[in-house]
Design a protein around this motif. Structure first.
Motif, mmCIF file in Angstrom:
data_model
loop_
_atom_site.group_PDB
_atom_site.id
_atom_site.type_symbol
_atom_site.label_atom_id
_atom_site.label_comp_id
_atom_site.label_asym_id
_atom_site.label_seq_id
_atom_site.Cartn_x
_atom_site.Cartn_y
_atom_site.Cartn_z
ATOM 1 N N THR A 90 0.835 -1.211 0.000
ATOM 2 C CA THR A 90 0.000 0.000 0.000
ATOM 3 C C THR A 90 0.859 1.246 0.000
ATOM 4 O OG1 THR A 90 -1.787 -1.154 1.172
ATOM 5 C CG2 THR A 90 -1.786 1.256 1.263
ATOM 6 N N THR A 91 1.911 1.247 0.833
ATOM 7 C CA THR A 91 2.831 2.390 0.873
ATOM 8 C C THR A 91 3.538 2.544 -0.458
ATOM 9 O OG1 THR A 91 3.209 2.047 3.244
ATOM 10 C CG2 THR A 91 4.848 3.367 2.056
ATOM 11 N N LEU A 92 4.012 1.440 -1.014
ATOM 12 C CA LEU A 92 4.715 1.486 -2.290
ATOM 13 C C LEU A 92 3.831 2.046 -3.399
ATOM 14 C CD1 LEU A 92 7.121 0.802 -4.137
ATOM 15 C CD2 LEU A 92 6.222 -1.538 -4.290
ATOM 16 N N THR A 93 2.620 1.548 -3.512
ATOM 17 C CA THR A 93 1.739 2.019 -4.580
ATOM 18 C C THR A 93 1.345 3.481 -4.378
ATOM 19 O OG1 THR A 93 -0.171 1.051 -3.429
ATOM 20 C CG2 THR A 93 0.861 -0.262 -5.152
ATOM 21 N N ASP A 94 1.240 3.892 -3.119
ATOM 22 C CA ASP A 94 0.952 5.300 -2.840
ATOM 23 C C ASP A 94 2.107 6.185 -3.294
ATOM 24 O OD1 ASP A 94 -0.498 7.568 -1.457
ATOM 25 O OD2 ASP A 94 1.344 7.525 -0.270
ATOM 26 N N TRP A 95 3.346 5.781 -2.976
ATOM 27 C CA TRP A 95 4.517 6.549 -3.417
ATOM 28 C C TRP A 95 4.529 6.669 -4.942
ATOM 29 C CZ3 TRP A 95 9.653 5.049 -0.496
ATOM 30 C CH2 TRP A 95 9.501 5.307 0.881
ATOM 31 N N ILE A 96 4.336 5.535 -5.601
ATOM 32 C CA ILE A 96 4.396 5.534 -7.061
ATOM 33 C C ILE A 96 3.304 6.428 -7.643
ATOM 34 C CG2 ILE A 96 4.053 4.088 -9.106
ATOM 35 C CD1 ILE A 96 5.469 1.830 -7.566
ATOM 36 N N ALA A 97 2.099 6.337 -7.097
ATOM 37 C CA ALA A 97 0.992 7.166 -7.589
ATOM 38 C C ALA A 97 1.304 8.651 -7.418
ATOM 39 C CB ALA A 97 -0.295 6.800 -6.864
ATOM 40 N N ARG A 98 1.896 9.011 -6.291
ATOM 41 C CA ARG A 98 2.223 10.417 -6.057
ATOM 42 C C ARG A 98 3.336 10.893 -6.985
ATOM 43 N NH1 ARG A 98 2.776 12.485 -0.108
ATOM 44 N NH2 ARG A 98 2.888 14.359 -1.393
ATOM 45 N N TYR A 99 4.379 10.069 -7.131
ATOM 46 C CA TYR A 99 5.462 10.444 -8.045
ATOM 47 C C TYR A 99 4.933 10.633 -9.469
ATOM 48 C CZ TYR A 99 9.476 9.583 -4.895
ATOM 49 O OH TYR A 99 10.415 9.645 -3.896
ATOM 50 N N ARG A 100 4.099 9.719 -9.906
ATOM 51 C CA ARG A 100 3.594 9.794 -11.275
ATOM 52 C C ARG A 100 2.635 10.963 -11.434
ATOM 53 N NH1 ARG A 100 3.091 3.800 -13.853
ATOM 54 N NH2 ARG A 100 3.464 5.054 -15.691
ATOM 55 N N GLY A 101 1.719 11.120 -10.468
ATOM 56 C CA GLY A 101 0.706 12.158 -10.585
ATOM 57 C C GLY A 101 1.225 13.570 -10.390
ATOM 58 N N GLU A 102 2.181 13.751 -9.459
ATOM 59 C CA GLU A 102 2.648 15.098 -9.112
ATOM 60 C C GLU A 102 3.939 15.497 -9.816
ATOM 61 O OE1 GLU A 102 2.580 15.789 -4.818
ATOM 62 O OE2 GLU A 102 1.161 14.107 -4.611
ATOM 63 N N ALA A 103 4.693 14.511 -10.343
ATOM 64 C CA ALA A 103 5.993 14.847 -10.939
ATOM 65 C C ALA A 103 6.242 14.144 -12.272
ATOM 66 C CB ALA A 103 7.114 14.515 -9.951
ATOM 67 N N GLY A 104 5.270 13.391 -12.774
ATOM 68 C CA GLY A 104 5.449 12.714 -14.050
ATOM 69 C C GLY A 104 6.570 11.696 -14.058
ATOM 70 N N VAL A 105 6.849 11.094 -12.910
ATOM 71 C CA VAL A 105 7.961 10.136 -12.808
ATOM 72 C C VAL A 105 7.600 8.819 -13.480
ATOM 73 C CG1 VAL A 105 9.228 8.681 -11.167
ATOM 74 C CG2 VAL A 105 8.994 11.134 -10.735
ATOM 75 N N ASP A 106 8.486 8.327 -14.341
ATOM 76 C CA ASP A 106 8.289 7.011 -14.941
ATOM 77 C C ASP A 106 9.581 6.196 -14.926
ATOM 78 O OD1 ASP A 106 9.779 8.291 -16.863
ATOM 79 O OD2 ASP A 106 8.467 7.770 -18.544
ATOM 80 N N GLN A 107 10.469 6.502 -13.970
ATOM 81 C CA GLN A 107 11.712 5.762 -13.836
ATOM 82 C C GLN A 107 12.141 5.751 -12.372
ATOM 83 O OE1 GLN A 107 15.136 7.869 -15.734
ATOM 84 N NE2 GLN A 107 13.583 9.304 -16.445
#
Length: 300
Positions: free
Chosen positions: A92-109
């Motif tokens: 849950t923590t991992l998916t939350d981090w990934i969702a925030r990185y992708r949604g707020e910073a466009g992170v894909d790496q």
């Protein structure tokens, strides 16, 4: 007025090295949220599109990590946050981090690693645990850790069996993921052990490209301190020899010599599997950025 008519001699620029300049194209660099705050504008010191790893030290709030990634994106950089398995509590923590990185910073790496703590706080203990979770599906690029001089946290007996087994697993994972994968290594100070290690992993069937880690310009005392803390192996002798030379003791140490040798080897052996350079800015981000700019120019 100059004493006795002598003028101060201007320092001559470093000689241009075309091989080194070519080798440094696409180099990456690393920051932490607290060090990033010391940079007014990343676009003023780094080329647009530079990959900037964001080190996630235990205790750093995810809010600061995501904000740093968003800022780097806004200033034209490619943020690549660390995902340290042992400080991530659960999926849950991992998916939350990934969702925030992708949604707020466009992170894909991301750089997927075990992390620098002795015991995991939750469900993940290794980078393989994170990769197996499936949470990184859709990422364009995934980097994993490499250790040219071994790692006593992974192989306490000083051998390389565990790090070798881990690389073999990651090689197989790379064959079933759509993400581009590469090995990002610990920093080293000597070219010969790096060449030997890179050739050895390739002979063992590991064909992932290697992004070799080097320490950016820094005081010798600073480098020795970080090297001991990070478990740098035999190439630490380069710093020890330098420390014994009092004429060089106060001069900042630069990665020019080791990278010039690696660049020459790459030029003579185009299939050499080191594909890029990653700079740990142990002496400050601006000092490393200036060194990169100086040595990566295509022309004099």
């Amino acid at each position: 007025m100059a004493i006795l008519g002598f003028k101060r001699k201007e320092a001559s620029p470093p000689p241009h090295d075309a091989q080194l300049a070519a080798f440094l194209q696409g180099a990456s660099i690393e920051v932490m949220p607290r060090t990033a705050t010391k940079v007014e504008d990343f676009a003023a010191i780094l080329p647009r599109g530079t990959r900037v790893y964001i080190a996630h030290i235990d205790g750093t709030p995810i809010d600061e990590m995501v904000a740093t990634a968003a800022r780097l994106r806004a200033e034209g950089m490619e943020p690549m946050p660390h995902f340290p398995a042992r400080i991530i509590k659960d999926r849950t923590t991992l998916t939350d981090w990934i969702a925030r990185y992708r949604g707020e910073a466009g992170v894909d790496q991301g750089l997927i690693l075990a992390g620098g703590v002795a015991e995991p706080i939750g469900d993940f203990a290794t980078s393989m645990d994170l990769l197996s979770s499936g949470a990184f599906e859709g990422f364009a690029r995934l980097h994993v850790a490499g250790h040219p001089e071994g790692n006593r946290d992974i192989d306490p007996d000083g051998g390389i069996k565990n790090v070798s087994d881990a690389l073999a697993w990651k090689q197989k994972f790379s064959e079933r993921t759509d993400a581009e994968m590469a090995i990002a290594t610990q920093f080293c100070f000597e070219a010969e052990p790096v060449i030997e290690w890179a050739d050895a992993i390739r002979a063992a069937g590991i064909d992932l490209p290697v992004h070799i880690g080097v320490a950016g310009p820094a005081k010798l005392q600073t480098l020795i301190k970080f090297s001991i803390a990070c478990g740098v192996g035999p190439s630490l002798r380069v710093l020890q020899r330098r420390a014994a030379d009092v004429t060089k003791l106060l001069l900042p140490f630069e990665p020019t010599e080791v990278l010039t040798k690696l660049a020459a080897h790459k030029a003579a052996n185009p299939d050499f599997n080191i594909a890029s350079v990653h700079v740990f800015p142990l002496g400050g981000i601006k000092a490393s950025a200036t060194w990169l700019e100086t040595h990566s120019k295509d022309e004099e």
